[in-house]
Structures are given as C-alpha cells and as structure tokens.
Design an enzyme around this catalytic site. Structure first.
Site, PDB file in Angstrom:
ATOM      1  N   PHE A 177      12.776   4.981  11.814  1.00 49.09           N
ATOM      2  CA  PHE A 177      11.515   4.422  11.325  1.00 49.09           C
ATOM      3  C   PHE A 177      10.573   5.568  10.983  1.00 49.09           C
ATOM      4  O   PHE A 177      10.170   6.333  11.846  1.00 49.09           O
ATOM      5  CB  PHE A 177      10.875   3.489  12.349  1.00 49.09           C
ATOM      6  CG  PHE A 177       9.738   2.699  11.762  1.00 49.09           C
ATOM      7  CD1 PHE A 177       9.983   1.501  11.097  1.00 49.09           C
ATOM      8  CD2 PHE A 177       8.431   3.158  11.837  1.00 49.09           C
ATOM      9  CE1 PHE A 177       8.945   0.772  10.519  1.00 49.09           C
ATOM     10  CE2 PHE A 177       7.382   2.435  11.269  1.00 49.09           C
ATOM     11  CZ  PHE A 177       7.646   1.245  10.609  1.00 49.09           C
ATOM     12  N   VAL A 178      10.253   5.684   9.690  1.00 49.52           N
ATOM     13  CA  VAL A 178       9.461   6.824   9.232  1.00 49.52           C
ATOM     14  C   VAL A 178       8.037   6.409   8.864  1.00 49.52           C
ATOM     15  O   VAL A 178       7.786   5.273   8.480  1.00 49.52           O
ATOM     16  CB  VAL A 178      10.124   7.523   8.024  1.00 49.52           C
ATOM     17  CG1 VAL A 178      11.371   8.258   8.452  1.00 49.52           C
ATOM     18  CG2 VAL A 178      10.427   6.526   6.901  1.00 49.52           C
ATOM     19  N   ASP A 232       3.318   3.487   6.819  1.00 54.05           N
ATOM     20  CA  ASP A 232       2.527   3.257   8.023  1.00 54.05           C
ATOM     21  C   ASP A 232       3.349   2.727   9.186  1.00 54.05           C
ATOM     22  O   ASP A 232       4.456   2.213   9.014  1.00 54.05           O
ATOM     23  CB  ASP A 232       1.458   2.197   7.724  1.00 54.05           C
ATOM     24  CG  ASP A 232       2.063   0.799   7.555  1.00 54.05           C
ATOM     25  OD1 ASP A 232       2.958   0.644   6.707  1.00 54.05           O
ATOM     26  OD2 ASP A 232       1.658  -0.117   8.295  1.00 54.05           O
ATOM     27  N   LYS A 247      16.894   4.201   2.242  1.00 55.55           N
ATOM     28  CA  LYS A 247      17.554   4.119   3.556  1.00 55.55           C
ATOM     29  C   LYS A 247      18.714   3.124   3.437  1.00 55.55           C
ATOM     30  O   LYS A 247      18.625   1.977   3.862  1.00 55.55           O
ATOM     31  CB  LYS A 247      16.534   3.633   4.596  1.00 55.55           C
ATOM     32  CG  LYS A 247      16.896   3.947   6.024  1.00 55.55           C
ATOM     33  CD  LYS A 247      16.012   3.156   6.979  1.00 55.55           C
ATOM     34  CE  LYS A 247      14.650   3.777   7.183  1.00 55.55           C
ATOM     35  NZ  LYS A 247      13.834   2.964   8.144  1.00 55.55           N
ATOM     36  N   GLU A 264       8.083   2.475  -5.656  1.00 56.54           N
ATOM     37  CA  GLU A 264       8.069   2.201  -4.213  1.00 56.54           C
ATOM     38  C   GLU A 264       8.175   3.495  -3.404  1.00 56.54           C
ATOM     39  O   GLU A 264       8.785   4.462  -3.849  1.00 56.54           O
ATOM     40  CB  GLU A 264       9.268   1.311  -3.849  1.00 56.54           C
ATOM     41  CG  GLU A 264       8.953  -0.175  -3.817  1.00 56.54           C
ATOM     42  CD  GLU A 264       8.183  -0.588  -2.554  1.00 56.54           C
ATOM     43  OE1 GLU A 264       7.430   0.229  -1.998  1.00 56.54           O
ATOM     44  OE2 GLU A 264       8.350  -1.738  -2.144  1.00 56.54           O
ATOM     45  N   LYS A 301       0.815  -1.206   0.000  1.00 60.64           N
ATOM     46  CA  LYS A 301       0.000   0.000   0.000  1.00 60.64           C
ATOM     47  C   LYS A 301       0.856   1.267   0.000  1.00 60.64           C
ATOM     48  O   LYS A 301       0.423   2.320  -0.451  1.00 60.64           O
ATOM     49  CB  LYS A 301      -0.879   0.020   1.269  1.00 60.64           C
ATOM     50  CG  LYS A 301      -1.778  -1.186   1.392  1.00 60.64           C
ATOM     51  CD  LYS A 301      -2.489  -1.171   2.764  1.00 60.64           C
ATOM     52  CE  LYS A 301      -3.214  -2.466   3.015  1.00 60.64           C
ATOM     53  NZ  LYS A 301      -3.641  -2.573   4.448  1.00 60.64           N
ATOM     54  N   GLY A 302       2.069   1.168   0.537  1.00 61.96           N
ATOM     55  CA  GLY A 302       2.869   2.360   0.804  1.00 61.96           C
ATOM     56  C   GLY A 302       3.172   3.216  -0.415  1.00 61.96           C
ATOM     57  O   GLY A 302       3.332   4.428  -0.304  1.00 61.96           O
ATOM     58  N   ASP A 322      14.376  -0.171   2.108  1.00 62.63           N
ATOM     59  CA  ASP A 322      14.986  -0.278   3.436  1.00 62.63           C
ATOM     60  C   ASP A 322      15.983  -1.436   3.403  1.00 62.63           C
ATOM     61  O   ASP A 322      17.125  -1.262   2.956  1.00 62.63           O
ATOM     62  CB  ASP A 322      13.836  -0.511   4.439  1.00 62.63           C
ATOM     63  CG  ASP A 322      14.244  -0.344   5.883  1.00 62.63           C
ATOM     64  OD1 ASP A 322      15.217  -0.981   6.294  1.00 62.63           O
ATOM     65  OD2 ASP A 322      13.585   0.409   6.616  1.00 62.63           O
TER      66      ASP A 322
HETATM   67  C1  PRP Z   1       7.252  -1.214   3.333  1.00 60.31           C
HETATM   68  C2  PRP Z   1       7.565  -0.175   2.279  1.00 60.31           C
HETATM   69  C3  PRP Z   1       8.321  -0.961   1.226  1.00 60.31           C
HETATM   70  C4  PRP Z   1       9.069  -1.986   2.052  1.00 60.31           C
HETATM   71  C5  PRP Z   1      10.507  -1.571   2.212  1.00 60.31           C
HETATM   72  O1  PRP Z   1       6.125  -1.970   2.920  1.00 60.31           O
HETATM   73  O2  PRP Z   1       6.369   0.350   1.736  1.00 60.31           O
HETATM   74  O3  PRP Z   1       7.436  -1.604   0.344  1.00 60.31           O
HETATM   75  O4  PRP Z   1       8.417  -2.029   3.345  1.00 60.31           O
HETATM   76  O5  PRP Z   1      11.179  -2.405   3.116  1.00 60.31           O
HETATM   77  P1  PRP Z   1      12.329  -3.417   2.712  1.00 60.31           P
HETATM   78  O6  PRP Z   1      13.270  -2.726   1.770  1.00 60.31           O
HETATM   79  O7  PRP Z   1      12.983  -3.751   4.028  1.00 60.31           O
HETATM   80  O8  PRP Z   1      11.704  -4.629   2.081  1.00 60.31           O
HETATM   81  P2  PRP Z   1       5.327  -2.924   3.922  1.00 60.31           P
HETATM   82  O9  PRP Z   1       5.856  -4.299   3.806  1.00 60.31           O
HETATM   83  O10 PRP Z   1       5.304  -2.308   5.279  1.00 60.31           O
HETATM   84  O11 PRP Z   1       3.856  -2.939   3.321  1.00 60.31           O
HETATM   85  P3  PRP Z   1       2.924  -1.632   3.078  1.00 60.31           P
HETATM   86  O12 PRP Z   1       3.501  -0.901   1.897  1.00 60.31           O
HETATM   87  O13 PRP Z   1       1.579  -2.192   2.762  1.00 60.31           O
HETATM   88  O14 PRP Z   1       2.957  -0.826   4.336  1.00 60.31           O
HETATM   89 MG    MG Z   2       4.088  -1.082   6.018  1.00 60.50          MG
HETATM   90 MN    MN Z   3       5.309  -1.278   0.848  1.00 53.24          MN
END
Ligand code: PRP
Ligand code: MG
Ligand code: MN
Length: 179
Positions: free
Chosen positions: A151-152, A158, A130, A98, A42-43, A102
């Site tokens: 953590f942002v 979210d 990051k 994206e 969703k992000g 991270d």
């Molecule tokens: C978060 C963010 C990226 C991912 C990055 O998504 O939106 O998609 O983590 O992290 P990484 O590089 O360590 O994989 P999340 O899995 O929280 O799902 P969301 O987008 O639905 O919040």
């Molecule tokens: Mg998330």
């Molecule tokens: Mn995500």
C-alpha cells in the site's frame, strides 16, 4: 509526516524520468489529433501536472472525481462519481490519467463511462501499475512504473486523505495502517 515513512519505493527522480518518457510518447502518438486529457481526482493530479509539461501538442484538459477507497486500504469495489467532466468528448481522443491501477475497477469504470459518450477512442496513462492486485482485465496503453503489492502513498496518493504531498512514492510504517 516523514517519521511515518517506512521506506521510499519510487524516488522523485524515477517518477520525473517516467513522466517525461510517457509525455514524449503521447506527443508523438496524438500529434494532429483532438486530444482530451482527463485527470482523475484526487490522486491523479500530481502525476498529471508532471505529465502535461512533457506533452508538446495542443490538448484539452478536464477532471473527473471518483472514489472507491474511502478511508480504507481496500477498494470498496463500488466506484462513485463525485464530479464529472465539463468537456464534451464526442469525436475526440480521450486519455485518462491515473496515479495508480490496482484492482483495475476504477479504470474499467472510467473507460466504459467515456466509451459510451462517443469518443474516437479511450486510452489510459498511469504513473504506477500494481498488476498483482488486478481483479478485472484492463489495458494500460501508457504505463509508467510497475510496483509490488504494497500500500503506497505520496505523489498524489493518500491514506485516509493524508500523505498526498510526499514527493516520492512511499510505504508507511505498519502501525499507521492499523491504528
Ligand atoms: C485510488 C487511486 C486510483 C484507484 C486505483 O483512488 O488514485 O484512482 O484508487 O485503485 P483500483 O485500481 O483498485 O480501482 P481513490 O479511490 O483512493 O480516490 P483518490 O484518488 O481520491 O484517493
Ligand atoms: Mg485514495
Ligand atoms: Mn484515484
């Protein structure tokens, strides 16, 4: 909600400027090519909606939903597909959009997934990077703003599904994470 914010890390103005620059670069690089933009739910949705309005070439738009964080501030390391794309990316130029890279595990998973479907190429555009937290080596061809190891939330991101609607990228007060 605002009372939960410790500080603003990246302002909405900086985010807008960055989206505009990236959109212009993408327009120039993909002109005359079959471009498929894939938003990562969703992000990624808030950045994606800013970015596409700065791209002035034809494109197909689709979404994939993956999750690895659940309600935690740490990646589980296991990426799950909740919803796949509808579009066939065979022979097309795929650009994954994206909010944040991270550990890099999500992006690595997605690049491999789409690469296996016979596209012309697969690249990524991320609003935030990051690098201090990277666990796998991965290239971000269109990179927005680099952030420190905090953590942002906000701008689509979210904590336990909340704060996605904050217009700026923010850091929450520590007690929110530990409660
Ligand atoms: C978060 C963010 C990226 C991912 C990055 O998504 O939106 O998609 O983590 O992290 P990484 O590089 O360590 O994989 P999340 O899995 O929280 O799902 P969301 O987008 O639905 O919040
Ligand atoms: Mg998330
Ligand atoms: Mn995500």
């Amino acid at each position: 909600m605002l009372e939960d914010i410790e500080k603003v890390l990246i302002t909405r103005e900086e985010l807008q400027k960055s989206a505009e620059e990236l959109g212009k670069r993408i327009s120039a690089d993909y002109r005359g090519k079959k471009l498929v933009l894939i938003g990562v739910l969703k992000g990624g949705v808030v950045f994606l909606s800013d970015l596409i309005r700065h791209i002035d070439i034809p494109l197909d738009l689709d979404f994939i939903s993956v999750s690895s964080y659940g309600d935690s501030t740490r990646s589980s390391g296991v990426v799950r597909i909740m919803k796949d794309v509808d579009i066939d990316v065979m022979g097309k130029h795929v650009l994954i959009v994206e909010d944040l890279v991270d550990s890099g595990l999500t992006l690595k998973y997605l690049k491999d997934l789409f690469q296996a479907r016979g596209p012309k190429d697969v690249k990524c555009c991320a609003a935030l990077d990051k690098p201090s937290r990277r666990e796998v080596e991965i290239e971000i061809e269109y990179k927005g703003i680099e952030i420190p190891d905090e953590f942002v939330v906000g701008y689509g991101m979210d904590f336990a599904e909340r704060y996605r609607n904050l217009p700026d990228v923010c850091v929450l007060k520590p007690h929110i994470y530990y409660e």
